[in-house]
Design a protein around this motif. Structure first.
Motif, PDB file in Angstrom:
ATOM      1  N   LEU A  95      62.909  50.825  92.365  1.00  0.00           N
ATOM      2  CA  LEU A  95      63.901  51.371  91.438  1.00  0.00           C
ATOM      3  C   LEU A  95      65.300  51.319  92.059  1.00  0.00           C
ATOM      4  O   LEU A  95      66.268  50.886  91.407  1.00  0.00           O
ATOM      5  N   ALA A  96      65.420  51.736  93.309  1.00  0.00           N
ATOM      6  CA  ALA A  96      66.724  51.711  93.990  1.00  0.00           C
ATOM      7  C   ALA A  96      67.241  50.275  94.084  1.00  0.00           C
ATOM      8  O   ALA A  96      68.435  50.011  93.890  1.00  0.00           O
ATOM      9  N   HIS A  97      66.337  49.343  94.368  1.00  0.00           N
ATOM     10  CA  HIS A  97      66.718  47.934  94.497  1.00  0.00           C
ATOM     11  C   HIS A  97      67.261  47.387  93.171  1.00  0.00           C
ATOM     12  O   HIS A  97      68.298  46.711  93.139  1.00  0.00           O
ATOM     13  N   VAL A  98      66.550  47.672  92.065  1.00  0.00           N
ATOM     14  CA  VAL A  98      66.961  47.136  90.764  1.00  0.00           C
ATOM     15  C   VAL A  98      68.308  47.720  90.336  1.00  0.00           C
ATOM     16  O   VAL A  98      69.177  47.005  89.808  1.00  0.00           O
ATOM     17  N   LEU A  99      68.491  49.021  90.569  1.00  0.00           N
ATOM     18  CA  LEU A  99      69.782  49.634  90.212  1.00  0.00           C
ATOM     19  C   LEU A  99      70.914  49.010  91.024  1.00  0.00           C
ATOM     20  O   LEU A  99      71.988  48.723  90.493  1.00  0.00           O
ATOM     21  N   LYS A 100      70.676  48.787  92.308  1.00  0.00           N
ATOM     22  CA  LYS A 100      71.700  48.177  93.164  1.00  0.00           C
ATOM     23  C   LYS A 100      71.979  46.738  92.740  1.00  0.00           C
ATOM     24  O   LYS A 100      73.131  46.271  92.750  1.00  0.00           O
ATOM     25  N   LYS A 101      70.926  46.034  92.359  1.00  0.00           N
ATOM     26  CA  LYS A 101      71.051  44.619  91.988  1.00  0.00           C
ATOM     27  C   LYS A 101      71.811  44.439  90.674  1.00  0.00           C
ATOM     28  O   LYS A 101      72.578  43.495  90.519  1.00  0.00           O
ATOM     29  N   ARG A 102      71.624  45.372  89.736  1.00  0.00           N
ATOM     30  CA  ARG A 102      72.122  45.139  88.390  1.00  0.00           C
ATOM     31  C   ARG A 102      73.364  45.942  88.023  1.00  0.00           C
ATOM     32  O   ARG A 102      74.041  45.608  87.050  1.00  0.00           O
ATOM     33  N   LEU A 103      73.656  47.017  88.755  1.00  0.00           N
ATOM     34  CA  LEU A 103      74.769  47.881  88.365  1.00  0.00           C
ATOM     35  C   LEU A 103      75.830  47.954  89.447  1.00  0.00           C
ATOM     36  O   LEU A 103      75.515  47.928  90.648  1.00  0.00           O
ATOM     37  N   PRO A 104      77.101  48.082  89.056  1.00  0.00           N
ATOM     38  CA  PRO A 104      78.151  48.378  90.036  1.00  0.00           C
ATOM     39  C   PRO A 104      77.847  49.730  90.702  1.00  0.00           C
ATOM     40  O   PRO A 104      77.212  50.611  90.108  1.00  0.00           O
ATOM     41  N   GLU A 105      78.312  49.885  91.903  1.00  0.00           N
ATOM     42  CA  GLU A 105      77.996  51.097  92.661  1.00  0.00           C
ATOM     43  C   GLU A 105      78.412  52.364  91.909  1.00  0.00           C
ATOM     44  O   GLU A 105      77.704  53.388  91.955  1.00  0.00           O
ATOM     45  N   ALA A 106      79.522  52.312  91.184  1.00  0.00           N
ATOM     46  CA  ALA A 106      80.017  53.500  90.487  1.00  0.00           C
ATOM     47  C   ALA A 106      79.081  53.962  89.368  1.00  0.00           C
ATOM     48  O   ALA A 106      79.127  55.126  88.957  1.00  0.00           O
TER      49      ALA A 106
END
Length: 557
Positions: free
Chosen positions: A24-35
């Motif tokens: 989950l952390a990986h997908v969020l980092k991969k697909r979304l800007p940090e903000a």
């Protein structure tokens, strides 16, 4: 209820949930800007993954989990283990996100590789020798059942995965290359050829560096997968030039299935083209994962999340090899043990090396049964970390088997049973309402026990005569059991008499007394809970067995 499951999933400690949280952390980092990651994670943690997907359109794409299979040999346990374990991570991810996030599991067959050597134990090896270096989908099937060797092995894999009910998409390397699915990624690699070479060449020996190319052209003349240098690369036309040993200087497109990539660049290209988010692999591939990840980044992709599991070992402690055929096949396991026991074995300690041979099956079967029983009384936080939650995707059966597999093995031997009907006859008094229909798992276990006993237990049985102390204790036990009501089926009552005899005759430790029972009466160094065994076998028969053992007649025969 769903939100409560998500809360449990966030706090679960078993490895599938640890991996799911990493994914989950990986997908969020991969697909979304940090903000934006914090907001999305907060919604998911609050049990509102559906709102996160609605709020961030980029998250709606399915999360892709992949497993790989090389069909140069028959499918083996490692292949099944990857699919089973990845499925467990997928189920944990669904629990973590409330099953709102779509997921895909791709079982990828690397069947465009050239056949480099003939696997051991395969029929018609001369046929395979004639087809060496051809793509596996062009190698004739030595079994004579399919269009190619790869098709045969792929079918074996799919049939087995289907029998377990796995939800997966099968994907063939040959088909994806030929269909154009990989064309864009291949053209990108052609454009970034030098960057890929800069990653790969330092990992190779001097001689190999001199001829290495990430592209393996398929000879238009021989059909062989060629390990030859790339002499020219033409980005504008999407082609490479090489020296074909059978036809001289040749130019082919890198698209449409005219070339195959070396396996590390191929792995990286696949991650990029299929947008893979998760893939686990064996400990022996740690370095390969590292190099493939570099190539993936060079192609503009993001390497997937994953972890490295330990390898299986054969009975001699050697690494299992599909080409050597020195491990259990999936068919082997299912002749002697339940599919659930195999899944249980795969769940346990994936980062620890484990022996994989026939003698692990009975223990795995009984451990699975014990975990089913434990699940019934566990609190929710314990249940979600119980192996059977992951094995059964959160819905384990309410009932397993009233007796253990080890008890059935001993019953088969003592009763000289050759079929299920003979075993069911012993249960008529112990479990009068039980039938194959009401106790289907017990019925299946009987079949496995009959097979396992005949092939592995019977040839190794060694009975011994008791010493004087053991003889006196055995005769005492026979007398005590004769004094019980003839229709006694309470295993605990019988077990109490066994304990009492051991203590009365001074066995210290008491396990020495049970060891004597097993060795004298069952011809083995260990056995089932004796009271339960006697209750099923019947008091009259058990007393007869004890007297024969006490007089040394079992050892003599």
């Amino acid at each position: 209820m769903l939100q409560n499951l998500q809360t449990l999933a966030r706090e679960a400690r078993s490895w599938p949930f640890e991996q799911a949280r990493n994914l989950l952390a990986h997908v969020l980092k991969k697909r979304l800007p940090e903000a934006e990651r914090g907001e999305a994670r907060a919604l998911i943690d609050a049990g509102e993954a559906d709102k996160a997907l609605a709020r961030f359109e980029v998250l709606r794409r399915p999360v892709v989990l992949e497993t790989g299979y090389g069909p140069s040999g028959l499918p083996h346990m490692g292949t099944f283990g990857e699919v089973a374990r990845t499925t467990m991570v997928r189920n944990a991810f669904r629990a973590l996100t409330g099953d709102h996030w779509p997921t895909r599991l791709i079982a990828f067959s690397d069947d465009m590789d050239g056949l480099r050597k003939v696997p051991e134990g395969i029929p018609n090896p001369e046929m395979l020798r004639e087809d060496l270096h051809k793509p596996l989908t062009q190698v004739r099937d030595p079994f004579g059942t399919h269009d190619s060797f790869a098709a045969h092995n792929n079918a074996r894999l799919r049939a087995f995965l289907d029998s377990f009910g796995f939800d997966y998409e099968f994907m063939s390397s040959t088909e994806t290359y030929r269909s154009g699915r990989f064309d864009q990624a291949l053209l990108t690699l052609l454009e970034r050829f030098d960057a890929v070479q800069a990653i790969m060449l330092p990992t190779l020996g001097e001689e190999r560096r001199a001829t290495y190319s990430p592209f393996l052209p398929i000879s238009p003349i021989t059909g062989h997968v060629l390990q030859v240098p790339t002499l020219e690369r033409n980005v504008d036309t999407g082609t490479i030039v090489f020296d074909d040993p059978a036809g001289g200087r040749t130019e082919v497109p890198v698209t449409g299935g005219h070339v195959k990539l070396q396996w590390k660049p191929d792995w990286a290209m696949r991650w990029t083209a299929l947008d893979v988010d998760y893939e686990m692999s064996g400990k022996d591939l740690i370095e390969s994962v590292r190099e493939s990840s570099k190539v993936c980044r060079a192609l503009g992709g993001v390497p997937p999340e994953g972890f490295n599991y330990e390898l299986f070992l054969d009975i001699e402690g050697k690494k299992i090899s599909k080409s050597k055929g020195n491990g259990l096949t999936m068919e082997d396991w299912l002749r002697y043990g339940t599919p659930e026991s195999l899944s249980w074995y795969m769940f346990q300690s994936p980062k620890s090396a484990k022996s994989l041979h026939f003698n692990v099956i009975p223990r795995a079967t009984d451990d699975y049964l014990a975990f089913i029983e434990a699940y019934k009384t566990q609190e929710p936080a314990k249940r979600i970390d119980n192996a059977v939650w992951s094995i059964h995707a959160g819905s384990p059966p309410d009932h397993a088997s009233p007796v253990s597999f080890s008890l059935l093995l001993n019953l088969v031997g003592v009763a000289n049973a050759t079929d299920k009907a003979a075993l069911w006859a012993y249960f008529a008094r112990y479990l009068p309402d039980a039938t194959p229909e009401t106790e289907p798992l017990l019925d299946r276990l009987m079949g496995y026990a009959l097979n396992y006993y005949e092939d592995f237990v019977k040839p190794t049985k060694i009975y011994r005569a008791p010493d004087d102390k053991e003889k006196a204790a055995l005769l005492d036990l026979a007398a005590r059991l004769e004094a019980l009501p003839a229709d006694t089926t309470d295993g605990e009552t019988i077990q109490g008499e066994v304990y009492a005899v051991g203590k009365a005759h001074g066995f210290d430790p008491l396990r020495a007394w049970f060891g004597a029972l097993y060795e004298v009466l069952l011809g083995a160094s260990q056995g089932p809970r004796f009271g339960s065994f006697a209750a099923i076998y019947g008091l009259e028969q058990t007393v007869k067995l004890i007297r024969e053992g006490a007089e040394g007649r079992l050892a003599a025969s």
